[in-house]
Design a protein around this motif. Structure first.
Motif, mmCIF file in Angstrom:
data_model
loop_
_atom_site.group_PDB
_atom_site.id
_atom_site.type_symbol
_atom_site.label_atom_id
_atom_site.label_comp_id
_atom_site.label_asym_id
_atom_site.label_seq_id
_atom_site.Cartn_x
_atom_site.Cartn_y
_atom_site.Cartn_z
ATOM 1 N N LEU A 47 43.546 32.554 44.572
ATOM 2 C CA LEU A 47 42.134 32.787 44.258
ATOM 3 C C LEU A 47 41.291 32.749 45.530
ATOM 4 C CD1 LEU A 47 40.017 33.073 41.889
ATOM 5 C CD2 LEU A 47 39.643 30.612 42.201
ATOM 6 N N LEU A 48 41.529 31.781 46.380
ATOM 7 C CA LEU A 48 40.762 31.666 47.616
ATOM 8 C C LEU A 48 40.985 32.873 48.515
ATOM 9 C CD1 LEU A 48 41.389 27.882 48.252
ATOM 10 C CD2 LEU A 48 39.167 28.920 47.788
ATOM 11 N N ALA A 49 42.223 33.376 48.553
ATOM 12 C CA ALA A 49 42.501 34.571 49.352
ATOM 13 C C ALA A 49 41.756 35.778 48.793
ATOM 14 C CB ALA A 49 44.000 34.839 49.393
ATOM 15 N N MET A 50 41.692 35.886 47.464
ATOM 16 C CA MET A 50 40.958 36.985 46.845
ATOM 17 C C MET A 50 39.469 36.902 47.168
ATOM 18 S SD MET A 50 42.879 36.909 43.134
ATOM 19 C CE MET A 50 41.905 38.209 42.357
ATOM 20 N N VAL A 51 38.912 35.707 47.086
ATOM 21 C CA VAL A 51 37.495 35.521 47.401
ATOM 22 C C VAL A 51 37.231 35.855 48.863
ATOM 23 C CG1 VAL A 51 35.644 33.816 47.565
ATOM 24 C CG2 VAL A 51 37.179 33.808 45.580
ATOM 25 N N ARG A 52 38.084 35.379 49.730
ATOM 26 C CA ARG A 52 37.912 35.623 51.176
ATOM 27 C C ARG A 52 37.984 37.109 51.512
ATOM 28 N NH1 ARG A 52 42.485 33.318 53.036
ATOM 29 N NH2 ARG A 52 43.480 35.359 52.979
ATOM 30 N N ASP A 53 38.926 37.814 50.881
ATOM 31 C CA ASP A 53 39.159 39.220 51.214
ATOM 32 C C ASP A 53 38.365 40.186 50.344
ATOM 33 O OD1 ASP A 53 40.980 38.206 53.040
ATOM 34 O OD2 ASP A 53 42.717 38.543 51.735
ATOM 35 N N GLY A 54 37.646 39.667 49.365
ATOM 36 C CA GLY A 54 36.889 40.544 48.470
ATOM 37 C C GLY A 54 37.760 41.363 47.544
ATOM 38 N N ARG A 55 38.952 40.843 47.187
ATOM 39 C CA ARG A 55 39.866 41.561 46.303
ATOM 40 C C ARG A 55 39.710 41.076 44.874
ATOM 41 N NH1 ARG A 55 44.594 39.974 46.740
ATOM 42 N NH2 ARG A 55 44.462 38.354 48.337
ATOM 43 N N THR A 56 39.964 41.972 43.924
ATOM 44 C CA THR A 56 39.937 41.593 42.519
ATOM 45 C C THR A 56 41.278 41.802 41.823
ATOM 46 O OG1 THR A 56 39.122 43.793 41.898
ATOM 47 C CG2 THR A 56 37.463 42.079 42.300
ATOM 48 N N GLY A 57 42.175 42.594 42.421
ATOM 49 C CA GLY A 57 43.468 42.862 41.802
ATOM 50 C C GLY A 57 44.492 41.789 42.102
ATOM 51 N N HIS A 58 45.309 41.459 41.087
ATOM 52 C CA HIS A 58 46.353 40.442 41.227
ATOM 53 C C HIS A 58 47.285 40.590 40.024
ATOM 54 C CE1 HIS A 58 48.267 36.444 41.162
ATOM 55 N NE2 HIS A 58 47.918 36.328 42.423
ATOM 56 N N PRO A 59 48.582 40.282 40.161
ATOM 57 C CA PRO A 59 49.487 40.377 39.009
ATOM 58 C C PRO A 59 49.073 39.519 37.817
ATOM 59 C CG PRO A 59 50.747 40.222 41.042
ATOM 60 C CD PRO A 59 49.322 39.976 41.416
ATOM 61 N N CYS A 60 48.274 38.484 38.051
ATOM 62 C CA CYS A 60 47.843 37.605 36.963
ATOM 63 C C CYS A 60 46.324 37.621 36.806
ATOM 64 C CB CYS A 60 48.339 36.176 37.196
ATOM 65 S SG CYS A 60 50.134 36.012 37.194
ATOM 66 N N ASP A 61 45.720 38.792 37.002
ATOM 67 C CA ASP A 61 44.269 38.898 36.864
ATOM 68 C C ASP A 61 43.877 39.115 35.403
ATOM 69 O OD1 ASP A 61 44.753 41.591 36.336
ATOM 70 O OD2 ASP A 61 44.113 42.271 38.315
ATOM 71 N N VAL A 62 42.588 39.364 35.160
ATOM 72 C CA VAL A 62 42.125 39.468 33.774
ATOM 73 C C VAL A 62 42.708 40.674 33.046
ATOM 74 C CG1 VAL A 62 39.993 38.168 34.022
ATOM 75 C CG2 VAL A 62 40.016 40.596 34.590
ATOM 76 N N ARG A 63 43.071 41.701 33.766
ATOM 77 C CA ARG A 63 43.676 42.867 33.108
ATOM 78 C C ARG A 63 45.049 42.511 32.561
ATOM 79 N NH1 ARG A 63 40.630 43.618 37.090
ATOM 80 N NH2 ARG A 63 38.911 45.112 37.067
ATOM 81 N N ARG A 64 45.741 41.658 33.283
ATOM 82 C CA ARG A 64 47.004 41.137 32.767
ATOM 83 C C ARG A 64 46.758 40.333 31.499
ATOM 84 N NH1 ARG A 64 52.208 42.341 32.631
ATOM 85 N NH2 ARG A 64 53.584 40.551 32.597
#
Length: 295
Positions: A263-280
């Motif tokens: 989560l911290l890496a996503m916040v730092r990099d401005g990313r929203t995609g992840h294998p366990c994100d809300v779309r998952r």
């Protein structure tokens, strides 16, 4: 991001006590800043234990934090998570996202519109042994089927047995089901069909799934089997033989720390995609709904 991420915790039940609150307090990149629960005395006790403030309302909590972690029943999460996302707060969400696909879609829409980072606590997906297993499966390919068993006695006694939404007829499916379905789906490809679904009078589920690409899988699931320790095992099979998921089980707190790293890496990099994100989370919610229809 300057300094530790200030996180508010919504909920003060057993999982909040065991995983969320200590995990947020102990991680070097986060600070448990505030706790809110529908029972003020529970929020005050948990907040005091971990050096946080007890918020008098959801709005008060949102004003004090950068992110919100949820440890509440699915219907409550579906009500409050969109508010947090639209307030610009990053999210740590429990599974299932909501009580039904419409509620999950509401969370996804709010997250998409706000551009916040949001992860679902699919605990085992953040375990090193599971990540290694899935990476090996993807590298080899050629898997034709798989099996899963998730048998435990969590609804017979203990803290979780007192949880009303877990004690409903479909409680085991809604509680443990997302974890188990997620593992089979990640291992064999997206589940496209529920080929068979049955729950007996004792709460034992037998499920058969059809996956994109032609693989099939079976899942046996119950939280009313008095086994110690819990029996949780998964395996896939195909042209390379059988590939079981090893017996090692990384502790939930360590998995939660790995989730916070991501989560911290996503916040730092401005990313929203992840294998366990809300779309998952939405995909799993839809599979749950299909299971209930096929039952």
């Amino acid at each position: 991001m300057d300094g530790a991420l200030r996180v508010g915790l919504v909920g003060a039940g057993p999982w909040a006590h065991r995983v969320h609150a200590p995990g947020l307090r102990e991680h070097p990149g986060t600070r448990l800043a505030a706790v809110w629960a529908r029972r003020p005395e529970a929020a005050e006790a948990l907040a005091a234990e971990h050096g946080a403030d007890a918020a008098g309302s959801v709005d008060e909590l949102l004003d004090a934090v950068d992110a919100v972690a949820f440890a509440v029943p699915p219907s409550v999460q579906a009500e409050l998570a969109p508010r947090a996302a639209r307030a610009g707060k990053h999210l740590v969400l429990e599974k299932p996202l909501a009580a039904d696909p419409a509620g999950a879609e509401g969370i996804v829409q709010a997250v998409s519109e706000s551009g916040v980072a949001a992860l679902v606590v699919l605990t085992r997906r953040f375990a090193p042994e599971v990540r290694h297993w899935l990476a090996e499966l993807r590298e080899l390919g050629g898997w034709q089927g798989g099996t899963g068993r998730w048998l435990a006695g969590g609804l017979l006694a203990g803290d979780y047995a007192a949880s009303p939404w877990r004690q409903e007829d479909d409680g085991a499916l809604v509680d443990a089901g997302p974890h188990a379905i997620d593992l089979l789906d990640a291992a064999l490809g997206e589940i496209e069909q529920v080929l068979f679904a049955r729950r007996d009078a004792h709460g034992l589920w037998q499920l058969v799934f059809g996956h994109r690409g032609g693989a099939t899988s079976t899942l046996t699931l119950s939280l009313r089997v008095p086994v110690q320790p819990s029996l949780v095992d998964f395996a896939v099979y195909g042209e390379h033989g059988c590939a079981p998921l090893g017996s090692r089980r990384t502790a939930a707190r360590e998995c939660y720390a790995n989730l916070l790293d991501d989560l911290l890496a996503m916040v730092r990099d401005g990313r929203t995609g992840h294998p366990c994100d809300v779309r998952r989370g939405l995909h799993l919610q839809r599979v749950l709904a299909d299971v209930l229809k096929a039952r």
